[in-house]
Design an enzyme around this catalytic site. Structure first.
Site, PDB file in Angstrom:
ATOM      1  N   GLU A 249      -9.767  -1.822   5.072  1.00  0.00           N
ATOM      2  CA  GLU A 249     -10.391  -1.447   6.332  1.00  0.00           C
ATOM      3  C   GLU A 249     -11.676  -2.251   6.547  1.00  0.00           C
ATOM      4  O   GLU A 249     -12.244  -2.792   5.594  1.00  0.00           O
ATOM      5  CB  GLU A 249     -10.737   0.054   6.304  1.00  0.00           C
ATOM      6  CG  GLU A 249      -9.517   0.971   6.134  1.00  0.00           C
ATOM      7  CD  GLU A 249      -8.673   1.099   7.399  1.00  0.00           C
ATOM      8  OE1 GLU A 249      -8.600   0.150   8.196  1.00  0.00           O
ATOM      9  OE2 GLU A 249      -8.058   2.174   7.574  1.00  0.00           O
TER      10      GLU A 249
ATOM     11  N   ASN B  35      -7.707  -2.389  14.126  1.00  0.00           N
ATOM     12  CA  ASN B  35      -9.098  -2.693  13.777  1.00  0.00           C
ATOM     13  C   ASN B  35      -9.201  -3.952  12.921  1.00  0.00           C
ATOM     14  O   ASN B  35     -10.233  -4.223  12.332  1.00  0.00           O
ATOM     15  CB  ASN B  35      -9.737  -1.504  13.043  1.00  0.00           C
ATOM     16  CG  ASN B  35      -9.012  -1.168  11.749  1.00  0.00           C
ATOM     17  OD1 ASN B  35      -8.067  -1.852  11.351  1.00  0.00           O
ATOM     18  ND2 ASN B  35      -9.467  -0.126  11.067  1.00  0.00           N
TER      19      ASN B  35
ATOM     20  N   HIS C 292      -7.414  -4.572  10.171  1.00  0.00           N
ATOM     21  CA  HIS C 292      -7.145  -4.414   8.739  1.00  0.00           C
ATOM     22  C   HIS C 292      -5.866  -5.131   8.327  1.00  0.00           C
ATOM     23  O   HIS C 292      -4.950  -5.323   9.132  1.00  0.00           O
ATOM     24  CB  HIS C 292      -7.168  -2.938   8.312  1.00  0.00           C
ATOM     25  CG  HIS C 292      -5.989  -2.111   8.724  1.00  0.00           C
ATOM     26  ND1 HIS C 292      -6.072  -0.748   8.930  1.00  0.00           N
ATOM     27  CD2 HIS C 292      -4.690  -2.416   8.966  1.00  0.00           C
ATOM     28  CE1 HIS C 292      -4.876  -0.288   9.260  1.00  0.00           C
ATOM     29  NE2 HIS C 292      -4.031  -1.270   9.289  1.00  0.00           N
TER      30      HIS C 292
ATOM     31  N   ASP D  53       0.815  -1.212   0.000  1.00  0.00           N
ATOM     32  CA  ASP D  53       0.000   0.000   0.000  1.00  0.00           C
ATOM     33  C   ASP D  53       0.853   1.268   0.000  1.00  0.00           C
ATOM     34  O   ASP D  53       2.066   1.231   0.202  1.00  0.00           O
ATOM     35  CB  ASP D  53      -0.963   0.002   1.203  1.00  0.00           C
ATOM     36  CG  ASP D  53      -0.322  -0.517   2.493  1.00  0.00           C
ATOM     37  OD1 ASP D  53       0.912  -0.528   2.562  1.00  0.00           O
ATOM     38  OD2 ASP D  53      -1.058  -0.892   3.403  1.00  0.00           O
TER      39      ASP D  53
END
Ligand code: F6R
Length: 241
Positions: free
Chosen positions: A143, A136, A138, A67
């Site tokens: 996400e 979270n 991810h 990313d």
């Protein structure tokens, strides 16, 4: 899925570096899928050390990163291209022309994403993907969502991710709001996946990733379906299991 307990961050990093070393030794022209962030930093340091001692040769390796922040140039100190150069590529004998990181400045984002998918295919697919895990749940910047995004795409970063990553920027306002990321299909197509997880703030996400239902609300949970995943986690990260 293999869960490997590490005593601490250093132990986790050495274990992950051992697996990556084995990959590079067994297939010198392999394709490594790479991640940025705090989790893999120690792994890169260990690999650099072994390279400098003459134990590793990256000259035929290609790499493809997960990313990149949208809007950051490769020269920006918080861009993931900059991170990879600073923390890994500049210290080993990898051919930089064969290291790929999504282009945060791409104007035609859709075209860029399709081309990135094609590139991954053309270089032969990913032999080993190194992943961190978001607080979270991810993976990459996939996400929590209602669907698993398949391919490389542009994503709005979750507030918890902006909060987690603000430590690298002068202020929260400076954290980019979007990123380009490989999708879940890209990650799941990797032949082998190594996940490094450290710290108590990852404990809940790790528990849900390993034992929770497979759901795009915890993107890491999809790894339960991959045939060759090893999660290397320290005691703090495993504290809820
Ligand atoms: C980074 C990436 C992210 C991180 C995750 C954990 O390339 O893809 O998924 O792995 O946000 O970040 P750290 O390791 O900084 O806790």
């Amino acid at each position: 899925m293999i869960i490997c307990k590490a005593q601490n961050y250093t132990d986790m990093s050495r274990k992950a570096a051992n697996i990556i070393s084995a990959q590079v030794i067994m297939k010198p022209d392999c394709v490594l899928g790479l991640a940025t962030g705090s989790s893999p930093l120690g792994t890169y340091k260990q690999l650099i050390d072994w390279y400098q001692k003459g134990d590793l040769n990256f000259s035929k390796v290609s790499s493809v990163n997960l990313d990149e922040y949208r809007g950051l140039s490769p020269e920006h100190e918080q861009s993931y291209r900059y991170f990879m150069n600073e923390n890994f590529f500049d210290h080993i004998n990898i051919d930089k022309a064969r290291t790929f990181v999504p282009d945060g400045l791409a104007l035609d984002v859709d075209k860029f994403c399709k081309d990135y998918d094609k590139l991954i295919e053309e270089i032969g697919g990913i032999d080993l993907q190194l992943l961190g895990l978001g607080r979270n749940g991810h993976i990459g910047f996939n996400e929590p969502s209602d669907i698993f995004a398949r391919d490389t795409h542009c994503v709005d970063l979750a507030p918890s991710t902006i909060d987690a990553n603000k430590r690298f920027f002068n202020s929260e306002e400076d954290v980019p709001r979007q990123a380009l990321t490989m999708g879940i299909r890209n990650i799941m197509m990797a032949k082998k996946i190594v996940v490094v997880v450290s710290g108590k703030d990852k404990a809940k996400a790790l528990k849900e990733t390993i034992y929770g239902p497979i759901t795009p609300k915890i993107p890491g949970s999809v790894l339960q379906l991959h045939p060759d995943v090893i999660i290397i986690a320290d005691e703090a990260a495993l504290s809820e299991i």
